[in-house]
Design a protein around this motif. Structure first.
Motif, PDB file in Angstrom:
ATOM      1  N   TYR A 191       1.533  -0.694  -0.418  1.00 28.59           N
ATOM      2  CA  TYR A 191       0.155  -0.188   0.501  1.00 28.59           C
ATOM      3  C   TYR A 191       0.409   1.423   0.124  1.00 28.59           C
ATOM      4  CZ  TYR A 191      -3.726  -3.268   1.347  1.00 28.59           C
ATOM      5  OH  TYR A 191      -4.817  -4.356   1.473  1.00 28.59           O
ATOM      6  N   PHE A 239      -2.761   4.174   4.784  1.00 32.92           N
ATOM      7  CA  PHE A 239      -4.263   4.210   4.846  1.00 32.92           C
ATOM      8  C   PHE A 239      -5.022   5.494   4.224  1.00 32.92           C
ATOM      9  CE2 PHE A 239      -3.838   0.471   7.364  1.00 32.92           C
ATOM     10  CZ  PHE A 239      -3.296  -0.706   6.487  1.00 32.92           C
ATOM     11  N   THR A 268      -6.219   6.238   1.101  1.00 36.95           N
ATOM     12  CA  THR A 268      -7.611   6.094   0.070  1.00 36.95           C
ATOM     13  C   THR A 268      -7.900   5.690   0.683  1.00 36.95           C
ATOM     14  OG1 THR A 268      -5.672   5.458  -1.524  1.00 36.95           O
ATOM     15  CG2 THR A 268      -8.362   4.857  -2.179  1.00 36.95           C
ATOM     16  N   GLN A 274      -9.929   2.087   2.059  1.00 41.27           N
ATOM     17  CA  GLN A 274      -8.771   1.265   1.878  1.00 41.27           C
ATOM     18  C   GLN A 274      -8.485   0.696   3.213  1.00 41.27           C
ATOM     19  OE1 GLN A 274      -4.493   2.786   2.006  1.00 41.27           O
ATOM     20  NE2 GLN A 274      -4.624   1.790  -0.445  1.00 41.27           N
TER      21      GLN A 274
END
Length: 533
Positions: free
Chosen positions: A46, A362, A364, A367
């Motif tokens: 990620y 995280f 996004t 997500q």
């Protein structure tokens, strides 16, 4: 380095948790994964938002180790590290007899050395290799030791009686302006002052006792050993006994406010910097005095030897001056707070009065919720930081970095759950949590740092009400020094940084998580997971 296989690491973790019974879920998940054929190990990465955050002047009092000297970094400029400390009486002194005469006043501070490299010769002498020295070998500097005129209080009169007084890296001018005018290390041997250097040679001292005429020879490992002005200490210490100035430490610390160590360039030498345990230092005053005894009406005068020991165990502060006029221009030009929206392409971690990298995971939308709904069992989660090899090619590299809860200035759960220890060096404990420098086998230069945040991610996935806090990343001198030290001027972005970072004089440059960074060097969150069939 700890390059065990993935499953060996899991076995170690499972064993540690079983022995200490720290976390039921951790043990259950680890146990479920071993040897089960219905699990298929997978990896997902990620993007990470990471940006720079400078600290400015920071609290630097009462550190376990302190820098002293001058260190010139190609990336972070030139740092001059001075030091101020109180002295404390090893024993209170209330009387001095007649005709006191000071034989010697010696300041000693041990150096760190690599015991595995010590060579013992047939004549009983030793060759030592110093450790924790940064810069050219045996670089000369001007060292001046003064009686300090700055009174270091125990309590903060503004913050409240029970609040300890804080001292900061940028207070050098305050100490320098009130120092006493006499330089105490005024010996004719210039290696003790104007041409001082961190000498790796052992100390060999042959002494002929002025009274008994007995000759003794002693050998001690390398360390700072300075002859201080005897007349000055006769006046300031011995002669002050009659006035009660050495009757208690409270009185003494008000009367004699300590020592101030000032470092300056010597000629064209760049200088170098050493990490020192000043708390192990002391000033030893040896003097003779006449004692009279009367027996049967006959008075006998006996010349006796006495010693006063002043330990460096009072309040102390690391005092740093940074100069970016030659090197470190790019670092100096950085804003105090980096790009909080897109992140920075390079992360500058600097100890002392330095900088932190701030990590946001995280980012996004949806997500984290998608992972929570996936049914994954989080097996391992890592942040892998790639070093900017070109920028760090000619620089000393920090041996370890440390990640913590930036929002609350405290360790994350993975730090607490790693109970691994190192019996030789406590600074190398918690090796599952990691953060240690990984080097290239050929060039011996650093390549990456990896930090495990497995339980931090597990908690975020398992508990919907868990706060996805920002994480801070710093260089560290000691993985056990986790308490937060305050900024001189806190702001909306940062209020403190870990003590271990304040202690470390080095810096490193890492590739960030910005999209402009090449994919193979970009900072990412790695999650290894399993999902039942």
């Amino acid at each position: 380095m700890y390059n065990n296989s993935f499953f060996k690491k899991i076995l170690v973790v499972a064993s540690v948790v079983f022995l200490y019974s720290c976390d039921k879920d951790y043990n259950e998940i680890g146990g479920d994964l071993i040897g089960e054929n219905n699990f298929d190990l997978k990896k997902e990465t990620y993007d990470v938002l990471a940006y720079n955050q400078k600290t400015g002047p920071i609290q630097s009092n009462n550190l376990e180790v302190n820098p002293l000297g001058i260190y010139n970094s190609t990336n972070f400029g030139e740092t001059t590290a001075n030091f101020g400390t109180q002295l404390t009486l090893e024993d209170e002194v209330t009387t001095v007899s007649t005709r006191p005469y000071v034989e010697s006043v010696v300041l000693t501070i041990p150096y760190y050395y690599d015991a595995s490299k010590t060579v013992t010769k047939t004549d009983g002498s030793h060759e030592y290799t110093l450790d924790s020295i940064y810069g050219p070998d045996k670089a000369e500097m001007k060292l001046s030791v003064y009686e300090s005129g700055y009174y270091m209080r125990d309590a903060d009169p503004v913050g409240g009686f029970l609040q300890p007084q804080k001292y900061f890296t940028d207070q050098n001018a305050e100490f320098d302006n009130v120092k006493k005018t006499n330089r105490l290390n005024d010996d004719s041997n210039l290696a003790q002052n104007d041409k001082f250097f961190f000498n790796p040679a052992e100390h060999v001292v042959t002494v002929t006792d002025s009274i008994t005429k007995v000759v003794t020879t002693t050998r001690t490992p390398p360390g700072m050993q300075l002859n201080l002005n005897k007349g000055y200490f006769k006046t300031r210490i011995i002669d002050a006994v009659a006035a009660g100035k050495l009757a208690s430490n409270d009185v003494f610390k008000e009367y004699f406010r300590g020592l101030y160590f000032k470092m300056e360039k010597s000629g064209s030498s760049d200088g170098n910097l050493a990490m020192l345990n000043f708390k192990a230092g002391k000033v030893t005053v040896k003097y003779n005095e006449d004692l009279s005894t009367t027996t049967g009406g006959v008075t006998t005068i006996t010349r006796v030897k006495k010693t006063i020991v002043l330990n460096m165990t009072g309040n102390a502060v690391s005092l740093l001056n940074n100069d970016f006029s030659t090197n470190g221009l790019a670092y100096n030009a950085l804003p105090n707070t980096g790009n909080t929206i897109e992140g920075d392409d390079k992360l500058y971690l600097k100890g002392g009065e330095g900088s932190v990298a701030v990590i946001s995971l995280f980012n996004t939308p949806g997500q984290l919720e998608a992972i929570r709904n996936s049914g994954w069992l989080i097996n391992e989660a890592n942040l892998v930081f790639h070093i900017d090899a070109a920028a760090m090619s000619s620089s000393y590299e920090p041996q370890r970095i440390y990640i913590y809860d930036f929002n609350n200035n405290r360790p994350i759960v993975d730090y607490y759950m790693d109970l691994t220890t190192n019996s030789v060096d406590a600074k190398k404990s918690r090796f599952i949590f990691d953060g240690n420098l990984t080097k290239d086998a050929t060039t011996k230069k650093g390549v990456t740092y990896k930090i495990r945040i497995t339980n931090q991610i597990r908690n975020l996935v398992k508990y919907a009400d868990s706060t996805n806090v920002k994480l801070g990343v710093v260089v560290t001198e000691d993985i056990n020094a986790i308490v937060s030290h305050k900024l001189r001027t806190p702001n909306a972005f940062i209020s403190g940084a870990p003590k271990g970072s304040v202690m470390n004089p080095l810096g490193t440059i890492l590739h960030g998580g910005k999209s402009t960074v090449p994919n193979d060097k970009r900072l990412k969150l790695e999650i290894y997971y399993t999902k039942p069939n």
